[in-house]
Design an enzyme around this catalytic site. Structure first.
Site, PDB file in Angstrom:
ATOM      1  N   LYS A  11       0.818  -1.221   0.000  1.00  0.00           N
ATOM      2  CA  LYS A  11       0.000   0.000   0.000  1.00  0.00           C
ATOM      3  C   LYS A  11       0.854   1.275   0.000  1.00  0.00           C
ATOM      4  CE  LYS A  11      -4.004  -2.179   2.224  1.00  0.00           C
ATOM      5  NZ  LYS A  11      -5.019  -2.046   3.303  1.00  0.00           N
ATOM      6  N   TYR A  51     -12.611  -1.533  -3.919  1.00  0.00           N
ATOM      7  CA  TYR A  51     -13.112  -1.734  -2.550  1.00  0.00           C
ATOM      8  C   TYR A  51     -14.634  -1.647  -2.463  1.00  0.00           C
ATOM      9  CZ  TYR A  51      -8.490  -1.820  -0.365  1.00  0.00           C
ATOM     10  OH  TYR A  51      -7.226  -2.168   0.038  1.00  0.00           O
ATOM     11  N   ASN A 114      -2.031   0.417   6.576  1.00  0.00           N
ATOM     12  CA  ASN A 114      -1.506  -0.812   7.179  1.00  0.00           C
ATOM     13  C   ASN A 114      -0.633  -1.660   6.250  1.00  0.00           C
ATOM     14  OD1 ASN A 114      -3.565  -1.731   5.616  1.00  0.00           O
ATOM     15  ND2 ASN A 114      -4.686  -2.784   7.223  1.00  0.00           N
ATOM     16  N   HIS A 117      -2.198  -5.423   1.572  1.00  0.00           N
ATOM     17  CA  HIS A 117      -3.496  -6.085   1.415  1.00  0.00           C
ATOM     18  C   HIS A 117      -3.286  -7.579   1.230  1.00  0.00           C
ATOM     19  CE1 HIS A 117      -7.539  -6.872  -0.256  1.00  0.00           C
ATOM     20  NE2 HIS A 117      -6.920  -7.615  -1.163  1.00  0.00           N
ATOM     21  N   GLU A 128      -9.676 -10.079  -7.613  1.00  0.00           N
ATOM     22  CA  GLU A 128      -8.743  -8.968  -7.388  1.00  0.00           C
ATOM     23  C   GLU A 128      -7.544  -9.053  -8.326  1.00  0.00           C
ATOM     24  OE1 GLU A 128     -10.109  -8.518  -2.708  1.00  0.00           O
ATOM     25  OE2 GLU A 128      -8.103  -9.293  -3.154  1.00  0.00           O
TER      26      GLU A 128
HETATM   27  N1  UDP Z   1      -9.655  -0.126   7.269  1.00  0.00           N
HETATM   28  C1  UDP Z   1      -9.741   1.099   7.900  1.00  0.00           C
HETATM   29  N2  UDP Z   1     -10.386   1.178   9.108  1.00  0.00           N
HETATM   30  C2  UDP Z   1     -10.971   0.090   9.704  1.00  0.00           C
HETATM   31  C3  UDP Z   1     -10.876  -1.145   9.055  1.00  0.00           C
HETATM   32  C4  UDP Z   1     -10.233  -1.227   7.844  1.00  0.00           C
HETATM   33  O1  UDP Z   1      -9.239   2.094   7.384  1.00  0.00           O
HETATM   34  O2  UDP Z   1     -11.545   0.234  10.790  1.00  0.00           O
HETATM   35  C5  UDP Z   1      -8.959  -0.234   5.963  1.00  0.00           C
HETATM   36  C6  UDP Z   1      -7.613  -0.931   6.091  1.00  0.00           C
HETATM   37  O3  UDP Z   1      -6.707  -0.342   5.165  1.00  0.00           O
HETATM   38  C7  UDP Z   1      -7.969  -2.353   5.690  1.00  0.00           C
HETATM   39  C8  UDP Z   1      -8.991  -2.116   4.595  1.00  0.00           C
HETATM   40  O4  UDP Z   1      -9.741  -1.013   5.047  1.00  0.00           O
HETATM   41  O5  UDP Z   1      -6.827  -3.068   5.265  1.00  0.00           O
HETATM   42  C9  UDP Z   1      -9.923  -3.274   4.302  1.00  0.00           C
HETATM   43  O6  UDP Z   1     -10.543  -3.679   5.516  1.00  0.00           O
HETATM   44  P1  UDP Z   1     -10.676  -5.209   5.915  1.00  0.00           P
HETATM   45  O7  UDP Z   1     -11.608  -5.289   7.074  1.00  0.00           O
HETATM   46  O8  UDP Z   1     -10.999  -6.005   4.689  1.00  0.00           O
HETATM   47  O9  UDP Z   1      -9.219  -5.581   6.467  1.00  0.00           O
HETATM   48  P2  UDP Z   1      -8.077  -6.511   5.843  1.00  0.00           P
HETATM   49  O10 UDP Z   1      -8.744  -7.623   5.095  1.00  0.00           O
HETATM   50  O11 UDP Z   1      -7.245  -5.631   4.928  1.00  0.00           O
HETATM   51  O12 UDP Z   1      -7.275  -6.995   7.014  1.00  0.00           O
HETATM   52 MG    MG Z   2     -10.179  -7.581   3.593  1.00  0.00          MG
END
Ligand code: UDP
Ligand code: MG
Length: 139
Positions: A11, A51, A114, A117, A128
């Site tokens: 990212k 997304y 974070n 992905h 994806e």
């Molecule tokens: N995200 C965020 N705030 C939150 C949860 C998720 O900004 O409270 C963002 C973060 O970058 C995350 C992405 O949205 O990686 C997708 O969320 P998901 O719950 O799918 O988490 P992941 O699968 O990436 O662990």
């Molecule tokens: Mg996810």
């Protein structure tokens, strides 16, 4: 075959911090083969499309703005049990909760920025990967 592949993106926070190489090294050392890889920057509109599944969540707008704020490095990865093993390698969404030694524990700045992905299912991994890569970009 499909269940042996996953999709990832390094990212914007991690590419900006100069961690592309270190993260890619961890991915290869964990036994993933890089099938496809490039560096691109999404428009906010394209990030919104990627997304779409999170459209109803409160962080959707910020997520799309953030994911289009700088270059990312999408990849298709191959390994036995790829989706599950890769989620283990990256750690929890919130780096404060990510297990020590995981990519997010080492490189993520916050729950939104974070570092990386990882697809959450074989079906989404295929969707994806197809979003970013044509058949001529897979090796
Ligand atoms: N995200 C965020 N705030 C939150 C949860 C998720 O900004 O409270 C963002 C973060 O970058 C995350 C992405 O949205 O990686 C997708 O969320 P998901 O719950 O799918 O988490 P992941 O699968 O990436 O662990
Ligand atoms: Mg996810």
């Amino acid at each position: 075959m499909a269940e042996n592949r996953t999709f990832t993106m390094i990212k914007p926070d991690a590419t900006a911090a100069g961690n592309t190489g270190a993260i890619t090294k961890m991915i290869e050392e964990a036994g993933f083969r890089i099938v496809a890889m490039k560096k691109v920057q999404l428009s906010a509109e394209l990030a919104g499309k990627f997304y779409e599944i999170h459209k109803a969540r409160p962080f959707y707008g910020e997520l799309c703005a953030y994911m289009s704020s700088g270059p990312i490095v999408p990849m298709i990865l191959e390994k036995e049990n790829a989706v599950e093993d890769f989620r283990k390698l990256i750690g929890a969404t919130d780096p404060k909760k990510a297990a020590p030694g995981t990519i997010r524990a080492l490189f993520a700045k916050s729950i939104d920025a974070n570092a990386i992905h990882g697809s959450d299912s074989d079906e989404n991994a295929a969707l994806e990967g197809n979003f970013f890569f044509s058949q001529f970009e897979r090796f």
